[in-house]
Design a protein around this motif. Structure first.
Motif, mmCIF file in Angstrom:
data_model
loop_
_atom_site.group_PDB
_atom_site.id
_atom_site.type_symbol
_atom_site.label_atom_id
_atom_site.label_comp_id
_atom_site.label_asym_id
_atom_site.label_seq_id
_atom_site.Cartn_x
_atom_site.Cartn_y
_atom_site.Cartn_z
ATOM 1 N N SER A 233 34.693 58.677 93.830
ATOM 2 C CA SER A 233 33.782 57.562 93.817
ATOM 3 C C SER A 233 32.754 57.759 92.646
ATOM 4 O O SER A 233 32.360 56.681 92.002
ATOM 5 N N PHE A 234 32.723 58.651 91.838
ATOM 6 C CA PHE A 234 31.887 58.883 90.792
ATOM 7 C C PHE A 234 32.876 60.021 89.828
ATOM 8 O O PHE A 234 32.691 61.072 89.984
ATOM 9 N N VAL A 235 33.298 59.437 88.544
ATOM 10 C CA VAL A 235 34.087 60.306 87.780
ATOM 11 C C VAL A 235 33.641 60.186 86.156
ATOM 12 O O VAL A 235 33.326 59.197 85.914
ATOM 13 N N GLU A 236 33.390 61.298 85.581
ATOM 14 C CA GLU A 236 32.979 61.525 84.215
ATOM 15 C C GLU A 236 34.086 61.756 83.639
ATOM 16 O O GLU A 236 34.776 62.984 83.764
ATOM 17 N N ALA A 237 34.401 61.268 82.230
ATOM 18 C CA ALA A 237 35.283 61.813 81.302
ATOM 19 C C ALA A 237 34.744 62.830 80.403
ATOM 20 O O ALA A 237 33.782 62.522 79.550
ATOM 21 N N VAL A 238 35.064 64.034 80.691
ATOM 22 C CA VAL A 238 34.619 65.279 79.907
ATOM 23 C C VAL A 238 35.933 66.079 79.593
ATOM 24 O O VAL A 238 36.634 65.843 80.199
ATOM 25 N N GLU A 239 35.630 66.669 78.334
ATOM 26 C CA GLU A 239 36.486 67.542 77.861
ATOM 27 C C GLU A 239 36.984 68.810 78.603
ATOM 28 O O GLU A 239 36.135 69.602 78.815
ATOM 29 N N ALA A 240 38.114 69.212 78.900
ATOM 30 C CA ALA A 240 38.620 70.523 79.688
ATOM 31 C C ALA A 240 39.980 70.819 79.127
ATOM 32 O O ALA A 240 40.898 70.494 79.803
ATOM 33 N N PRO A 241 40.102 71.189 77.816
ATOM 34 C CA PRO A 241 41.509 71.174 77.382
ATOM 35 C C PRO A 241 42.209 72.545 78.133
ATOM 36 O O PRO A 241 43.653 72.374 78.117
ATOM 37 N N HIS A 242 41.525 73.198 78.661
ATOM 38 C CA HIS A 242 42.430 74.519 79.247
ATOM 39 C C HIS A 242 43.496 73.958 80.405
ATOM 40 O O HIS A 242 44.224 74.360 80.984
#
Length: 408
Positions: A233-242
């Motif tokens: 219901s709530f999603v944030e675009a964050v970097e997680a390259p691994h």
């Protein structure tokens, strides 16, 4: 393009392609938000379940009677994805397909098979058991809390509105097993450890033959219900390259082509990401990807007409919210002491992408509310248990009868 399903996931596809002038049609047995989009020009109502032989016949007949031969067929929900994959031979005679055949897709669609692939790729997943009977459950050394869930979740979701059944002891586990096996066959039921107090993440990607062409990552901050949610219901675009590296190993072994989401949960006991699921279809928050510069439906369309995908570098920082389910998710989180009311309100500030609400295409939002009201009425009248039916097995045979009913 002909979309199978008209919920908010299909709506995101329709808006992406419709704004570029791609002709769009939808098929559904319950008109939902996407059905009412200004970008949809062809609508085909089906009165039965969206799987099985009669529905297959219907799709073939729709193409022939309405001049849709050569249109791209795009499943937007799990049961239509499986139907198309199992019946590629017959459907490919009238449509262009973006769905891989069942011999490939089943390894991502069925969690039992997916865990085999994950093990070979060195990708960890929560500890899982596959009991064949209640007696085997009693003999297994299973830590609690644990959950009972099907290897393919769609049947149980429709039958009892749950993806997983929690248990705090053996007797609770037995009860959950009985509820699950009332809906799906025992060989399709698994028991899994609960990874608690952890963050959930996803990788969204477009692949070609298992190679990731473009990808981005996101944190799935809230889901509804908050314990074992039916969707984010709530999603944030964050970097997680691994996580992209882990997904590359997994998707390479799966041989995935097309748009896909890979779900992970971060285990706070050891800090390691554990695989939850793979969704080779439009997923709930894919419009966040579009807003971030990674337009997966457009890439899928281009690939279907012979255009090779090119690498895209996404932007990070945007948030996606499905207000209809995030408000109750927020209320549950406040009651559980996971977040304060003020922190919940603050989480909604800033740049956001909405699942349905769009001033340029307003009717779907009204339809979304009506469907939610219908769902609430259905849930209040739903029986506690469901008769076991199964739509899986052999490819659909023309003229045969359908299985379980479809409930939105």
């Amino acid at each position: 393009m002909l979309l199978l399903g008209s919920d908010f996931k299909a709506l995101g596809v329709a808006r992406s392609l419709g704004r570029r002038g791609v002709p769009l049609g939808v098929v559904d047995n319950l008109p939902r938000s996407g059905w009412f989009s200004r970008y949809v020009t062809r609508r085909f109502k089906w009165p039965g379940p969206m799987h099985g032989n009669e529905f297959l016949n219907f799709l073939l007949d729709v193409a022939r009677r309405n001049g849709l031969e050569g249109w791209i067929l795009f499943p937007a929900q799990d049961e239509t994805l499986e139907l198309v994959a199992r019946n590629c031979d017959s459907l490919s005679k009238v449509y262009r397909l973006v769905t891989q055949p069942w011999s490939v897709l089943k390894w991502a669609h069925d969690k039992k098979l997916l865990h085999v692939i994950a093990g070979g790729a060195g990708v960890q997943h929560p500890r899982t058991w596959y009991p064949a009977s209640e007696g085997e459950i009693r003999a297994m050394d299973i830590p609690f809390p644990a959950i009972v869930k099907p290897t393919i979740s769609i049947e149980m979701q429709y039958a009892i509105g749950r993806k997983a059944l929690p248990a705090s002891d053996v007797e609770g586990l037995i009860q959950g097993y009985r509820r699950a096996t009332a809906v799906v066959a025992p060989e399709d039921v698994m028991v899994q450890e609960v990874v608690t107090g952890a963050s959930q993440y996803s990788v969204a990607a477009f692949c070609e033959d298992g190679h990731i062409v473009s990808a981005m990552t996101a944190r799935r901050t809230r889901q509804y219900p908050i314990d074992y949610g039916l969707s984010s219901s709530f999603v944030e675009a964050v970097e997680a390259p691994h996580l992209i590296e882990l997904s590359h190993r997994l998707l390479g072994r799966l041989g995935t082509t097309g748009m896909v989401e890979v779900e992970f949960i971060e285990d706070r006991r050891d800090g390691q990401p554990k695989l939850l699921d793979v969704n080779p279809r439009p997923f709930g928050w894919h419009t966040l990807c579009i807003a971030s510069g990674l337009d997966l439906p457009w890439m899928q369309y281009g690939y279907a007409i012979g255009r090779r995908p090119t690498r895209v570098v996404p932007r990070y920082g945007l948030r996606w919210v499905r207000i209809l389910t995030d408000i109750p998710a927020g209320a549950q989180s406040v009651r559980a002491g996971l977040i304060s009311p003020l922190d919940y309100i603050r989480s909604l500030s800033g740049a956001s992408v909405f699942s349905v609400l769009d001033a340029r295409d307003p009717l779907p939002a009204a339809a979304d509310l009506l469907v939610a009201a219908r769902r609430l009425l259905l849930m209040t009248g739903r029986p506690t248990e469901a008769r076991r039916t199964s739509h899986r097995g052999e490819p659909a045979r023309l003229g045969a009868s359908p299985g379980r009913p479809h409930v939105d």
